[in-house]
Design a protein around this motif. Structure first.
Motif, PDB file in Angstrom:
ATOM      1  N   ILE A  48       4.779  -9.625  -8.041  1.00 31.54           N
ATOM      2  CA  ILE A  48       4.890 -10.815  -7.206  1.00 31.54           C
ATOM      3  C   ILE A  48       3.667 -11.692  -7.426  1.00 31.54           C
ATOM      4  O   ILE A  48       2.602 -11.229  -7.823  1.00 31.54           O
ATOM      5  N   LYS A  49       3.886 -12.983  -7.194  1.00 32.27           N
ATOM      6  CA  LYS A  49       2.780 -13.920  -7.348  1.00 32.27           C
ATOM      7  C   LYS A  49       2.364 -14.397  -5.964  1.00 32.27           C
ATOM      8  O   LYS A  49       2.928 -13.957  -4.958  1.00 32.27           O
ATOM      9  N   GLN A  50       1.427 -15.326  -5.939  1.00 29.85           N
ATOM     10  CA  GLN A  50       0.962 -15.827  -4.648  1.00 29.85           C
ATOM     11  C   GLN A  50       2.100 -16.538  -3.932  1.00 29.85           C
ATOM     12  O   GLN A  50       2.877 -17.253  -4.548  1.00 29.85           O
ATOM     13  N   GLY A  51       2.214 -16.317  -2.660  1.00 32.05           N
ATOM     14  CA  GLY A  51       3.269 -16.986  -1.922  1.00 32.05           C
ATOM     15  C   GLY A  51       3.455 -16.359  -0.558  1.00 32.05           C
ATOM     16  O   GLY A  51       2.618 -15.602  -0.080  1.00 32.05           O
ATOM     17  N   LYS A  52       4.586 -16.712   0.060  1.00 35.87           N
ATOM     18  CA  LYS A  52       4.849 -16.208   1.409  1.00 35.87           C
ATOM     19  C   LYS A  52       5.926 -15.139   1.348  1.00 35.87           C
ATOM     20  O   LYS A  52       6.945 -15.297   0.694  1.00 35.87           O
ATOM     21  N   LEU A  53       5.662 -14.060   2.051  1.00 33.23           N
ATOM     22  CA  LEU A  53       6.630 -12.977   2.106  1.00 33.23           C
ATOM     23  C   LEU A  53       7.213 -12.966   3.514  1.00 33.23           C
ATOM     24  O   LEU A  53       6.475 -13.027   4.495  1.00 33.23           O
ATOM     25  N   ALA A  54       8.538 -12.949   3.613  1.00 28.04           N
ATOM     26  CA  ALA A  54       9.161 -12.996   4.931  1.00 28.04           C
ATOM     27  C   ALA A  54       9.908 -11.697   5.211  1.00 28.04           C
ATOM     28  O   ALA A  54      10.595 -11.168   4.345  1.00 28.04           O
ATOM     29  N   VAL A  55       9.724 -11.194   6.422  1.00 20.72           N
ATOM     30  CA  VAL A  55      10.400  -9.961   6.828  1.00 20.72           C
ATOM     31  C   VAL A  55      11.254 -10.269   8.051  1.00 20.72           C
ATOM     32  O   VAL A  55      10.783 -10.896   8.995  1.00 20.72           O
ATOM     33  N   VAL A  56      12.526  -9.872   8.027  1.00 18.95           N
ATOM     34  CA  VAL A  56      13.361 -10.005   9.220  1.00 18.95           C
ATOM     35  C   VAL A  56      13.502  -8.626   9.841  1.00 18.95           C
ATOM     36  O   VAL A  56      14.042  -7.707   9.224  1.00 18.95           O
ATOM     37  N   GLU A  57      13.001  -8.525  11.056  1.00 20.12           N
ATOM     38  CA  GLU A  57      13.002  -7.220  11.711  1.00 20.12           C
ATOM     39  C   GLU A  57      14.374  -6.903  12.298  1.00 20.12           C
ATOM     40  O   GLU A  57      15.261  -7.769  12.343  1.00 20.12           O
ATOM     41  N   LYS A  58      14.513  -5.676  12.802  1.00 17.49           N
ATOM     42  CA  LYS A  58      15.799  -5.216  13.310  1.00 17.49           C
ATOM     43  C   LYS A  58      16.322  -6.115  14.434  1.00 17.49           C
ATOM     44  O   LYS A  58      17.506  -6.403  14.512  1.00 17.49           O
ATOM     45  N   ASP A  59      15.419  -6.580  15.302  1.00 20.91           N
ATOM     46  CA  ASP A  59      15.870  -7.399  16.430  1.00 20.91           C
ATOM     47  C   ASP A  59      15.964  -8.882  16.061  1.00 20.91           C
ATOM     48  O   ASP A  59      16.115  -9.726  16.930  1.00 20.91           O
ATOM     49  N   GLY A  60      15.850  -9.194  14.788  1.00 24.26           N
ATOM     50  CA  GLY A  60      16.014 -10.583  14.366  1.00 24.26           C
ATOM     51  C   GLY A  60      14.724 -11.373  14.291  1.00 24.26           C
ATOM     52  O   GLY A  60      14.730 -12.516  13.851  1.00 24.26           O
ATOM     53  N   THR A  61      13.613 -10.800  14.726  1.00 23.70           N
ATOM     54  CA  THR A  61      12.348 -11.536  14.628  1.00 23.70           C
ATOM     55  C   THR A  61      11.941 -11.653  13.170  1.00 23.70           C
ATOM     56  O   THR A  61      12.149 -10.733  12.380  1.00 23.70           O
ATOM     57  N   ARG A  62      11.378 -12.799  12.888  1.00 30.32           N
ATOM     58  CA  ARG A  62      11.038 -13.088  11.505  1.00 30.32           C
ATOM     59  C   ARG A  62       9.520 -13.168  11.385  1.00 30.32           C
ATOM     60  O   ARG A  62       8.865 -13.869  12.158  1.00 30.32           O
ATOM     61  N   HIS A  63       8.956 -12.432  10.449  1.00 33.50           N
ATOM     62  CA  HIS A  63       7.519 -12.475  10.221  1.00 33.50           C
ATOM     63  C   HIS A  63       7.245 -13.062   8.851  1.00 33.50           C
ATOM     64  O   HIS A  63       7.999 -12.824   7.910  1.00 33.50           O
ATOM     65  N   VAL A  64       6.166 -13.815   8.779  1.00 31.59           N
ATOM     66  CA  VAL A  64       5.793 -14.381   7.477  1.00 31.59           C
ATOM     67  C   VAL A  64       4.363 -13.973   7.177  1.00 31.59           C
ATOM     68  O   VAL A  64       3.515 -13.944   8.069  1.00 31.59           O
ATOM     69  N   ILE A  65       4.099 -13.640   5.941  1.00 30.66           N
ATOM     70  CA  ILE A  65       2.749 -13.229   5.590  1.00 30.66           C
ATOM     71  C   ILE A  65       2.388 -13.776   4.207  1.00 30.66           C
ATOM     72  O   ILE A  65       3.219 -13.817   3.311  1.00 30.66           O
ATOM     73  N   GLU A  66       1.141 -14.257   4.110  1.00 33.73           N
ATOM     74  CA  GLU A  66       0.648 -14.760   2.815  1.00 33.73           C
ATOM     75  C   GLU A  66       0.290 -13.563   1.950  1.00 33.73           C
ATOM     76  O   GLU A  66      -0.440 -12.668   2.389  1.00 33.73           O
ATOM     77  N   VAL A  67       0.797 -13.522   0.740  1.00 34.09           N
ATOM     78  CA  VAL A  67       0.387 -12.443  -0.155  1.00 34.09           C
ATOM     79  C   VAL A  67      -0.042 -13.038  -1.493  1.00 34.09           C
ATOM     80  O   VAL A  67       0.318 -14.164  -1.836  1.00 34.09           O
ATOM     81  N   ALA A  68      -0.845 -12.286  -2.212  1.00 37.30           N
ATOM     82  CA  ALA A  68      -1.279 -12.739  -3.532  1.00 37.30           C
ATOM     83  C   ALA A  68      -1.408 -11.546  -4.453  1.00 37.30           C
ATOM     84  O   ALA A  68      -2.019 -10.543  -4.076  1.00 37.30           O
ATOM     85  N   ASP A  69      -0.838 -11.666  -5.627  1.00 35.74           N
ATOM     86  CA  ASP A  69      -1.103 -10.732  -6.698  1.00 35.74           C
ATOM     87  C   ASP A  69      -0.804  -9.268  -6.353  1.00 35.74           C
ATOM     88  O   ASP A  69      -1.631  -8.568  -5.790  1.00 35.74           O
ATOM     89  N   GLY A  70       0.387  -8.833  -6.678  1.00 30.77           N
ATOM     90  CA  GLY A  70       0.708  -7.442  -6.410  1.00 30.77           C
ATOM     91  C   GLY A  70       2.094  -7.113  -6.950  1.00 30.77           C
ATOM     92  O   GLY A  70       2.558  -7.735  -7.895  1.00 30.77           O
ATOM     93  N   PHE A  71       2.728  -6.129  -6.356  1.00 33.42           N
ATOM     94  CA  PHE A  71       4.066  -5.776  -6.821  1.00 33.42           C
ATOM     95  C   PHE A  71       4.844  -5.166  -5.668  1.00 33.42           C
ATOM     96  O   PHE A  71       4.270  -4.768  -4.651  1.00 33.42           O
ATOM     97  N   ILE A  72       6.165  -5.114  -5.826  1.00 37.48           N
ATOM     98  CA  ILE A  72       6.977  -4.412  -4.847  1.00 37.48           C
ATOM     99  C   ILE A  72       7.768  -3.345  -5.590  1.00 37.48           C
ATOM    100  O   ILE A  72       8.070  -3.493  -6.772  1.00 37.48           O
ATOM    101  N   SER A  73       8.045  -2.261  -4.905  1.00 39.94           N
ATOM    102  CA  SER A  73       8.961  -1.312  -5.504  1.00 39.94           C
ATOM    103  C   SER A  73       9.964  -0.889  -4.443  1.00 39.94           C
ATOM    104  O   SER A  73       9.627  -0.726  -3.277  1.00 39.94           O
ATOM    105  N   PHE A  74      11.217  -0.809  -4.870  1.00 42.89           N
ATOM    106  CA  PHE A  74      12.276  -0.428  -3.941  1.00 42.89           C
ATOM    107  C   PHE A  74      12.955   0.803  -4.502  1.00 42.89           C
ATOM    108  O   PHE A  74      13.412   0.819  -5.642  1.00 42.89           O
ATOM    109  N   ASP A  75      12.974   1.857  -3.700  1.00 41.60           N
ATOM    110  CA  ASP A  75      13.578   3.098  -4.176  1.00 41.60           C
ATOM    111  C   ASP A  75      14.077   3.875  -2.963  1.00 41.60           C
ATOM    112  O   ASP A  75      13.408   3.922  -1.947  1.00 41.60           O
ATOM    113  N   SER A  76      15.232   4.454  -3.067  1.00 45.01           N
ATOM    114  CA  SER A  76      15.901   5.193  -1.979  1.00 45.01           C
ATOM    115  C   SER A  76      15.724   4.513  -0.612  1.00 45.01           C
ATOM    116  O   SER A  76      15.218   5.090   0.337  1.00 45.01           O
TER     117      SER A  76
END
Lengths: 97, 303
Positions: A48-76
């Motif tokens: 991932i590059k610099q930017g905003k990461l958004a998470v939608v929680e179980k109850d529908g609340t939306r969180h936004v967080i600034e991130v820079a330089d990293g990676f994501i991995s999705f497994d099981s």
């Protein structure tokens, strides 16, 4: 079991863990553009590059967080976001639903 | 009388030293909790990176210079993690001893060594002896942040990625102190580069579906780019881990040293106090005998 499927999300920065919990949807600033991840996504490892990461929680609340330089991995149905630098988690004004 | 004054001043100075040692010990033990917190906070990130590397190993065939490099290169880098401040017992000296023996061993193998040092004590040791140091870092050895780990790993990975002709190194060793528990810390030599990634044996759940499931892992934008980005991060997090264990060891070692120093100061004070009491008693006895003796002599004359 009419509940929506969720996934386990774990956001960590190099210095400290940032957030972890259940989420309905996560949008990440992937290197090739914004990328939405829903539960039971196929296993993926993306930079991932610099930017905003958004998470939608179980109850529908939306969180936004600034991130820079990293990676994501999705497994099981587990999403791990590892970034060098992360801002603080902010609650977005609008709700997902 | 003179010796009593001398004893008194020695007791006074020893007890002020004891206070200093005691304070240092308490400072060190409060730092240990902090060091543990920092280490725990950094753990999820290094776990995430290890998992990602693990996934890469299982699902692709890694052919990256960080994992494989010709081992017949002539140059080898050695990074020694020492402390910034003294008063930590044998912490820095045992690191230096181990580093020296490693350098000698590598010399015997006909390798050219490049020395990198972290920590003011180690830097001044080698500067004083006019040894060539390829790179140094100072500051915060008892609570190393991400920035230090970043700077160190960047310099080392750069040196490693250079080709042999340009003066690049083919191996990297780290000499650091492993934190076993509060009392025991052990100096260890770790070969950091090239990385030896050991794939987990696909046991239990995966065995059946793994054959088909593994190619499904998607790497974006491409496997090579992911490797290029993640392997340096992996090195950095491994180095950060070493720095954090070294920091915990340094603090524990300092606490132990200060604890011993406090106890020594206390027993010295006890000893001196006993000597002072004996000498005071001796002088009182002497005065009494003098008075009694002279009084006796006067009485005898009158009779």
């Amino acid at each position: 079991m009419s509940e929506k499927a969720t996934m386990q999300v774990n956001i960590v920065s190099a210095a400290h863990p940032v957030w972890s919990g259940e989420a309905l949807q996560v949008t990440i600033p992937a290197s090739g553009g914004q990328m939405g991840i829903l539960p039971n996504h196929e296993p993926v490892l993306t930079l991932i590059k610099q930017g905003k990461l958004a998470v939608v929680e179980k109850d529908g609340t939306r969180h936004v967080i600034e991130v820079a330089d990293g990676f994501i991995s999705f497994d099981s149905n587990k999403l791990t976001v590892a970034v060098e630098d992360a801002g603080t988690l902010k609650r977005a004004e609008e709700n997902a639903e | 009388m003179g010796s009593q004054l001398a004893l008194k001043s020695r007791i006074a100075s020893t007890s002020s030293l004891e206070k200093i040692f005691n304070a240092q010990e308490m400072i060190a033990s409060s730092h240990i909790a902090k060091a543990r917190d920092v280490a725990l906070n950094a753990k999820p990130y290094s776990d995430a990176i290890s998992d990602a590397v693990q996934a890469l190993v299982q699902h692709t065939h890694i052919d990256h210079p960080i994992v494989k490099k010709s081992e017949n290169g002539t140059r080898v880098a050695v990074l020694a993690l020492t402390s910034d401040r003294g008063m930590a017992g044998p912490y820095t000296s045992s690191i230096i001893r181990e580093t020296e023996s490693l350098l000698a061993r590598l010399d015997e193998q006909g390798k050219q060594t490049e020395l990198y040092v972290y920590g003011r004590r180690g830097v001044s040791y080698y500067k004083y002896r006019n040894r060539d140091i390829a790179g140094t870092w100072e500051g915060n050895t008892d609570k190393p942040g991400v920035e230090v780990a970043e700077a160190i790993s960047k310099a080392l990975v750069d040196a490693y990625m250079k080709s042999d002709e340009d003066g690049g190194v083919s191996e990297l060793y780290i000499v650091f102190t492993e934190f076993i528990n509060m009392v025991v810390q052990k100096v260890r030599v770790l070969r950091m580069l090239p990385v030896e990634v050991i794939a987990d044996q696909p046991t239990k759940i995966n065995t059946d579906q793994n054959a088909e499931a593994s190619p499904l892992y998607a790497f974006e934008p491409s496997v090579d780019e992911v490797l290029d980005a993640i392997l340096p991060k992996y090195i950095q997090s491994r180095i950060h881990e070493c720095l954090l264990t070294a920091a915990a060891s340094e603090t524990a070692s300092r606490q132990n040293a200060m604890h011993t120093a406090t106890e020594n100061a206390r027993s010295l004070i006890d000893d001196l106090t006993r000597k002072l009491n004996a000498s005071r008693q001796a002088s009182i006895t002497q005065e009494l005998t003098e008075i009694i003796g002279s009084a006796d002599a006067l009485n005898k004359k009158e009779e």
